[in-house]
Design an enzyme around this catalytic site. Structure first.
Site, mmCIF file in Angstrom:
data_model
loop_
_atom_site.group_PDB
_atom_site.id
_atom_site.type_symbol
_atom_site.label_atom_id
_atom_site.label_comp_id
_atom_site.label_asym_id
_atom_site.label_seq_id
_atom_site.Cartn_x
_atom_site.Cartn_y
_atom_site.Cartn_z
ATOM 1 N N HIS A 116 73.243 30.252 78.446
ATOM 2 C CA HIS A 116 74.636 30.475 78.113
ATOM 3 C C HIS A 116 75.516 30.507 79.366
ATOM 4 O O HIS A 116 76.628 29.961 79.385
ATOM 5 C CB HIS A 116 74.760 31.780 77.309
ATOM 6 N N GLU A 155 76.160 27.075 80.432
ATOM 7 C CA GLU A 155 77.155 26.463 79.544
ATOM 8 C C GLU A 155 78.573 26.739 80.086
ATOM 9 O O GLU A 155 79.414 25.841 80.149
ATOM 10 C CB GLU A 155 76.995 27.013 78.129
ATOM 11 N N HIS A 156 78.818 27.981 80.490
ATOM 12 C CA HIS A 156 80.127 28.311 81.079
ATOM 13 C C HIS A 156 80.367 27.522 82.366
ATOM 14 O O HIS A 156 81.469 27.052 82.618
ATOM 15 C CB HIS A 156 80.200 29.812 81.391
ATOM 16 N N GLU A 215 82.201 38.747 77.856
ATOM 17 C CA GLU A 215 81.900 38.162 76.549
ATOM 18 C C GLU A 215 80.803 38.966 75.863
ATOM 19 O O GLU A 215 80.866 39.239 74.662
ATOM 20 C CB GLU A 215 81.477 36.692 76.702
#
Lengths: 440, 456
Positions: B70, B73-74, B150
């Protein structure tokens, strides 16, 4: 919470638009109901929405939640009737099963301004007839069974109590309360207000607000204009005529205030804003274009750049205008680890202040227009999006060419327009602030 | 508002029934470097959904670096050899596009929605970051803080997501589904730019990617564009994630989560078969129908009985998503009404499955569920984005998108007896994990101390 979700929907729906190919046909029935229809045979389905001036701003004094409960209970039972047709009663279970048996999907809900029901059905005759006929009865003949009202009130109260533990709901309620003072937009259902709602309240609310002369019927799908007209008549044939509704008080921008509410969450939730914009008003396009640069343009807005990309202070930071029947809010917000609250708030305020002072740069204005105009096709590329758009056009009395002129209106916005509109609508020293999770 | 989506499409959030379309068939093409291209033409509106999926999700991570799929991904938005940080998004925005990305247990995906004439431009951008990503230490140190925010926003401050995190960590002991997609906070705190770099180099290769394009395009043209932009990216040796098979569960497991909330909540997770072979795995299809009988429409059994009639729950549901690379769970969940405890609701939820195991289901219920299935195939054609998601999810799980229609056919063949049989077979104690939320009043929870060592 409902109101906020609905608010987003409105924002996006309202700024939607049409390619030249999108032809909206509109007419008014003898009973006063307004129809907006887009004929589209590409898939054998039909989408319908029927909406009324029956949103939560019409809640009776002290009985917040009436609009929502009335809407939520439309399909809890149907009463037997003799006029205009002889129809027998139906239970909640029978209604649900009948809808499922024709594979229709029932939707709807209650916002601040409007409430209603929607239907997605196969366009084939048997399925369509069955589901439309059921929707007509649901809108007109709810029986509001007393025992189910008690059940649904208990569920509503449980949900309200749950919301009262969630920082985002706590913040949102405080935000609307601060911004709207004594105006109905400030009200939200509480345990006490829901407890006080009776079956008579629902019957009265339904009779007053779910009326033929204020129905707005939006349709898109695989039927002809004649079919659409027949369906619109059927949907409103059982509805009464309603007397004019009382005028609502004007929205007054309150003195700015800051409310800090303690909460144990790891993040603080920050909201700031003020009442700003009415549906269809001339300032809307400059505000839309300007806000793209300020906080609307996803990963490329100034707020995202300053708060998230440059400083890593938040995952989500945004601003938007929520145009409503009466001035709806401009809202900016973010969530950040509690200890960073004041730092983040300072960055947000100075970003807004700078934008109010200087407006967008020529490059930013161009970027905003490129995105809004270049992305226009995405706003109307399926039936569901088109339905949302035409429903809003109908309810808010926007011009029928609203979608056709949309890109031209974006195109013609200048930096001076943005600055002037923002200065009229948004001033830092008139904005109220809510911080949940960082009490001082 | 746009978010990079971390938790979208975790097993229990996916719609319960995949459905197919009678519209244009999707076409498939393989580049020489092993990248698969799938195109489904749909000419209703002049727009396109363009996605690139990588078969690398949180299940491919190792201990100590959970959340790196993840985090990377950022970082994919943070610049390449020719693009500055943030420029990717600026370019997509200038084209009028909408974009985002999502990470799941099984995969990571990137997408743009654009007017059709812009397809080649976003494809070029996507190809660039497949091969030329620049991972900068300073950018990483800022972005990992965003990732932690997040995680706070989605999980730490959210009672129900905390329950699911505990559920997965309890149900799966050996399999990497044990770990949350977002990663454990401690792993995020110690994560370095080198971790992200290693991840990128290991998994981001054309032979580990699938492109899905739906919308107003010509398939042949898309294949040519893909060849032009992705064709020259060299293939890599991509590692094989070890099986890490979950050993058989030998008895009921329970886990409790205390968090600020008002209402208690309980979720029951039964280990059941996933769908691996569409033709042979009839039990999986029967479980899919069982989930729909329990919770596939307004008046399906759980809502009808527990919420509407007996009023022992404020909500009750069932979920089964059989499309996954790893093991799958059949979930029953609910919020008890006042006067009911989570222990009681747990029994009542199971009693509904037992009722089916003992008495079976009616032909009318079965027909109703199948009617929805067929209509679902037609309704789904309204969204090109949804269709692209469906294709990508199937491909990532190892089942070809060409089986989408076949699954519907198989579901239509499921009999009442088959549904009864799986209800009998899979809902005992031994493979069950129960997770319960115990609500805490707001005032009792102490906020954890701020993480150390983040500022620079």
């Amino acid at each position: 919470m409902t109101r906020i979700l609905f608010a987003f929907l409105l924002t996006f729906a309202g700024i939607g638009t049409a390619s030249a190919a999108l032809k909206i046909q509109s007419w008014t029935l003898a009973n006063g109901a307004r129809v907006l229809f887009v004929e589209n045979h590409s898939i054998p389905i039909l989408d319908i929405s029927v909406e009324f001036d029956a949103g939560s701003r019409r809640d009776p004094q002290g009985k917040s939640g009436t609009a929502e409960l009335t809407n939520a209970m439309l399909a809890r039972g149907l009463r037997a009737t003799t006029t205009p047709y002889a129809e027998s009663e139906m239970s909640e279970a029978q209604i649900s099963d009948a809808i499922a048996d024709v594979a229709a999907q029932r939707g709807g809900g209650t916002g601040g301004d409007r409430a209603g029901a929607s239907l997605r059905t196969l366009s084939s005759r048997a399925e369509r007839d069955a589901s439309v006929s059921l929707l007509s009865r649901i809108l007109a003949h709810p029986s509001f069974p007393e025992n189910l009202l008690e059940r649904d009130k208990a569920r509503t109260i449980a949900a309200i109590r749950e919301d009262e533990t969630k920082p985002e709901s706590i913040g949102s309620k405080a935000f609307w309360r601060l911004l709207y003072g004594s105006h109905p937009y400030s009200q939200y259902p509480t345990e006490a207000s829901v407890t006080s709602i009776t079956r008579d309240d629902l019957v009265a609310f339904h009779n007053t607000h779910y009326v033929a002369n204020r129905a707005v019927i939006a349709m898109i799908g695989d039927i002809t204009r004649d079919d659409a007209d027949a369906i619109a008549r059927q949907l409103t044939a059982r509805l009464p005529q309603g007397a004019p509704l009382p005028a609502l008080p004007a929205v007054e921008v309150p003195a700015p205030s800051e409310e800090r509410i303690a909460h144990p969450a790891t993040q603080a939730h920050i909201l700031l804003g003020l009442p700003a914009v009415v549906r269809g008003e001339p300032d809307y396009f400059p505000l839309l274009v300007g806000n793209y640069t300020l906080g609307g343009g996803g990963f490329v807005s100034r707020l995202t750049h300053e708060v998230r990309e440059k400083r890593g202070l938040s995952y989500s930071v945004y601003s938007y205008f929520n145009p409503m029947a009466q001035p709806g809010p401009f809202q900016a917000g973010l969530q950040t680890q509690k200890e960073q609250t004041d730092e983040a708030l300072k960055v947000v305020r100075s970003t807004i202040a700078d934008f109010l002072r200087n407006g967008p740069t020529p490059q930013e204005l161009k970027a905003a227009k490129d995105n809004l105009i270049g992305g226009f096709a995405l706003r109307i590329d399926n039936n569901r999006k088109i339905l949302d758009n035409i429903a809003a056009i109908g309810f808010y009395n926007l011009p029928l060419d609203y979608l056709d002129t949309w890109t031209a209106k974006v195109e013609k916005v200048t930096i001076a327009d943005v600055k002037a509109a923002f200065q009229r609508k948004v001033a830092l020293d008139r904005m109220s602030t809510v911080i949940v999770g960082n009490a001082k | 508002m746009k978010f990079r989506i971390a938790l979208l499409l975790s097993a229990w959030m996916l719609g319960f029934l995949p459905s197919a379309s009678h519209a244009e068939l999707a076409q498939e093409f393989m580049l020489k470097n092993g990248m698969k291209i799938i195109v489904k033409e749909d000419h209703r509106a002049p727009t396109v959904a363009h996605m690139v999926w990588y078969k690398a999700g949180s299940m491919d991570e190792h201990n100590g670096v959970t959340g790196v799929a993840h985090a990377l991904e950022h970082m994919m938005f943070k610049g390449t050899k020719t693009l500055k940080p943030g420029e990717f998004s600026q370019r997509v925005a200038a084209l009028g596009g909408r974009e985002n990305a999502f990470t799941s247990k099984d995969y990571t995906g990137y997408f743009q929605q654009i007017e059709k004439s812009k397809l080649e431009k976003v494809m070029a951008l996507e190809a660039d970051r497949m091969a030329n990503l620049v991972l900068d230490k300073e950018e990483f140190s800022r972005e990992i803080r965003v990732v932690m925010e997040e995680r706070r926003w989605r999980t730490e401050d959210q009672p129900i997501p905390l329950v699911y995190e505990a559920l997965n960590a309890t149900a799966f002991m050996a399999h990497p589904y044990h770990h949350p997609i977002a990663g454990w906070m401690s792993d995020l705190l110690s994560m370095t730019v080198q971790d992200a770099k290693t991840w990128y180099e290991r998994w981001y290769a054309p032979n580990n990617a699938v492109m899905v394009v739906t919308g107003d395009v010509e398939a042949k043209q898309v294949f040519a564009l893909a060849e032009k932009h992705f064709g020259k990216i060299p293939r890599k040796a991509v590692p094989v994630t070890r099986p890490q098979e979950e050993p058989p569960q030998r008895g009921i497991r329970r886990v409790t989560v205390k968090a600020p909330a008002e209402n208690p909540y309980v979720v029951l997770a039964f280990k059941v078969p996933a769908l691996r072979d569409v033709e042979k795995d009839d039990e999986s299809h029967a479980l899919d129908v069982l989930a729909a009988i329990l919770d596939g429409y307004d008046n399906a059994r759980l809502n009808a009985k527990l919420v509407r009639t007996d009023r022992v729950a404020n909500s009750a549901g069932a979920g089964y998503s059989n499309i996954a690379r790893g093991p799958v769970l059949f979930l029953l969940d609910g919020t008890p009404a006042a006067g009911t405890t989570t222990e009681q609701l747990e029994k009542l939820l199971r009693a509904e499955v037992e009722r089916i195991a003992n008495e079976g289901i009616s032909e009318q219920e079965l027909k109703r569920v199948k009617t929805q299935l067929i209509a679902g195939q037609i309704y789904k054609r309204d969204s090109i984005f949804g269709q692209a998601m469906e294709i990508g999810t199937m491909e990532m799980s190892g089942i070809s998108h060409t089986k989408i229609d076949r699954i519907i056919e198989k579901l239509k063949e499921v009999t009442a007896a088959q549904v009864q049989a799986v209800a009998k077979k899979y809902f005992g104690d031994d493979a069950l994990t129960v997770a319960t939320l115990v609500p805490l009043p707001l005032s009792e929870k102490k906020a954890p101390a701020a993480p150390k060592g983040l500022r620079h």
